[in-house]
Motif scaffolding. Structure first.
Motif, short mmCIF file in Angstrom:
data_model
loop_
_atom_site.label_atom_id
_atom_site.label_comp_id
_atom_site.label_asym_id
_atom_site.label_seq_id
_atom_site.Cartn_x
_atom_site.Cartn_y
_atom_site.Cartn_z
N VAL A 158 0.83 -1.21 0.00
CA VAL A 158 0.00 0.00 0.00
C VAL A 158 0.86 1.26 0.00
N VAL A 159 1.86 1.31 0.89
CA VAL A 159 2.66 2.53 0.98
C VAL A 159 3.51 2.74 -0.27
N THR A 160 3.93 1.66 -0.92
CA THR A 160 4.75 1.79 -2.13
C THR A 160 3.91 2.20 -3.32
N TYR A 161 2.85 1.47 -3.57
CA TYR A 161 2.06 1.75 -4.77
C TYR A 161 1.21 3.00 -4.62
N SER A 162 0.93 3.41 -3.42
CA SER A 162 0.21 4.68 -3.24
C SER A 162 1.03 5.85 -3.79
N ALA A 163 2.36 5.76 -3.68
CA ALA A 163 3.21 6.82 -4.21
C ALA A 163 3.08 6.90 -5.73
N TYR A 164 3.05 5.75 -6.39
CA TYR A 164 2.92 5.74 -7.86
C TYR A 164 1.53 6.20 -8.29
N VAL A 165 0.52 5.62 -7.68
CA VAL A 165 -0.86 5.90 -8.10
C VAL A 165 -1.24 7.34 -7.78
N SER A 166 -0.73 7.89 -6.68
CA SER A 166 -1.06 9.28 -6.34
C SER A 166 -0.56 10.24 -7.41
N GLU A 167 0.59 9.96 -7.99
CA GLU A 167 1.10 10.82 -9.06
C GLU A 167 0.24 10.72 -10.31
N VAL A 168 -0.29 9.53 -10.59
CA VAL A 168 -1.19 9.38 -11.73
C VAL A 168 -2.47 10.16 -11.51
N ILE A 169 -3.02 10.04 -10.30
CA ILE A 169 -4.25 10.77 -9.98
C ILE A 169 -4.00 12.27 -9.99
N ARG A 170 -2.87 12.71 -9.45
CA ARG A 170 -2.56 14.14 -9.44
C ARG A 170 -2.45 14.68 -10.86
N ALA A 171 -1.80 13.92 -11.74
CA ALA A 171 -1.69 14.37 -13.13
C ALA A 171 -3.07 14.48 -13.77
#
Length: 285
Positions: A158-171
């Motif tokens: 969760v803590v690892t993939y949240s970093a990747y997915v959050s950037e996708v959502i932010r974009a």
């Protein structure tokens, strides 16, 4: 030239176009068939016909070993599915929160933005297997208590993939035109309501393909929780490999992961094609 009941007959130019398309279709089928034959011959010549193929086949593709190892590997694969299900829910919540913090405006929210940026930089730059070790062995030592390895593995994912997915959502959030926000605020919606009701639905729809790709990657990386001692498909395959002195159980585990990923990959392709058609609607490509 007379008109038929279904309309006017096609022109000579249209008939030439149809004939050209038929010729192109036939040509494509022939080229595809020929390339398939060439690939099959090359595969046989450079893989199957090599001197060591019989030994590789016996060590990695033994049917009897696969049948014997399948029940235990499949039971471990259910553990992977359980961890994956909880990880997807956790990533959806945490990543959305991190993306929301990254989009906050105003100097008062500067510490939160810095915290979110530091989080994404840290966990996007740290290999997942190191995060698994740090959380899997560090958290129980810090809390001086015994915690399930499945829970620890889920937290690491969760803590690892949240970093990747959050950037996708932010974009995706920042890709929504500012007029959408202005219109929502003009209607009296708060910042949180604007984000939840207007911006996020559009952002998620636009970012569906990269989000699905991250989900496919998570499906594979969930097998890394075996380093913590979780008896998942990978660890079960390792146990069966030691039992039979054969690497076929690893192939069984790989097949299960591939079968899990294929529907998601096809769904990603379908979503991408649908979005592409919508964007190109009315234009000539």
């Amino acid at each position: 030239m007379t008109e038929s009941a279904d309309g006017p007959p096609p022109s000579s130019l249209e008939l030439e176009r149809r004939a050209f398309r038929r010729r192109q279709s036939v040509r494509s089928v022939l080229v595809g068939a020929a390339s398939t034959v060439v690939f099959a011959v090359a595969l046989w010549a450079f893989v199957v016909n090599t001197p060591g193929w019989a030994r590789v086949q016996d060590s990695f593709f033994d049917l009897d070993t696969a049948i014997a190892a399948f029940p235990r590997v499949a039971q471990g694969f259910l553990v992977n599915l359980r961890i994956l299900a909880f990880s997807v829910i956790g990533v959806a919540v945490v990543a959305t929160l991190i993306a929301f913090l990254r989009t906050l405006r105003g100097p008062v929210f500067f510490p939160l933005r810095v915290l979110a940026i530091g989080y994404t930089d840290l966990f996007r730059g740290t290999p997942l297997i190191i995060v698994l070790f740090l959380i899997g062995f560090g958290v129980p030592g810090l809390l001086q208590t015994r915690i399930s390895t499945e829970v620890l593995g889920t937290i690491a994912l969760v803590v690892t993939y949240s970093a990747y997915v959050s950037e996708v959502i932010r974009a995706g959030i920042e890709g929504v035109h500012p007029s959408q926000r202005m219109g929502a605020r003009a209607l009296g919606l708060s910042h949180a309501q604007t984000l939840r009701l207007v911006v996020l639905p559009q952002a998620i729809r636009r970012q569906a393909p990269p989000l699905m790709n991250d989900f496919v990657a998570m499906q594979k990386d969930v097998g890394l929780v075996s380093v913590l001692g979780v008896v998942d498909a990978v660890r079960a395959a390792q146990i069966e490999t030691a039992k039979f002195a054969d690497f076929t159980p690893y192939i069984v585990a790989a097949v299960l992961f591939v079968l899990l990923a294929i529907p998601t990959i096809r769904l990603t392709d379908w979503i991408s094609a649908r979005l592409r058609r919508r964007e190109q609607m009315g234009s000539v490509v």
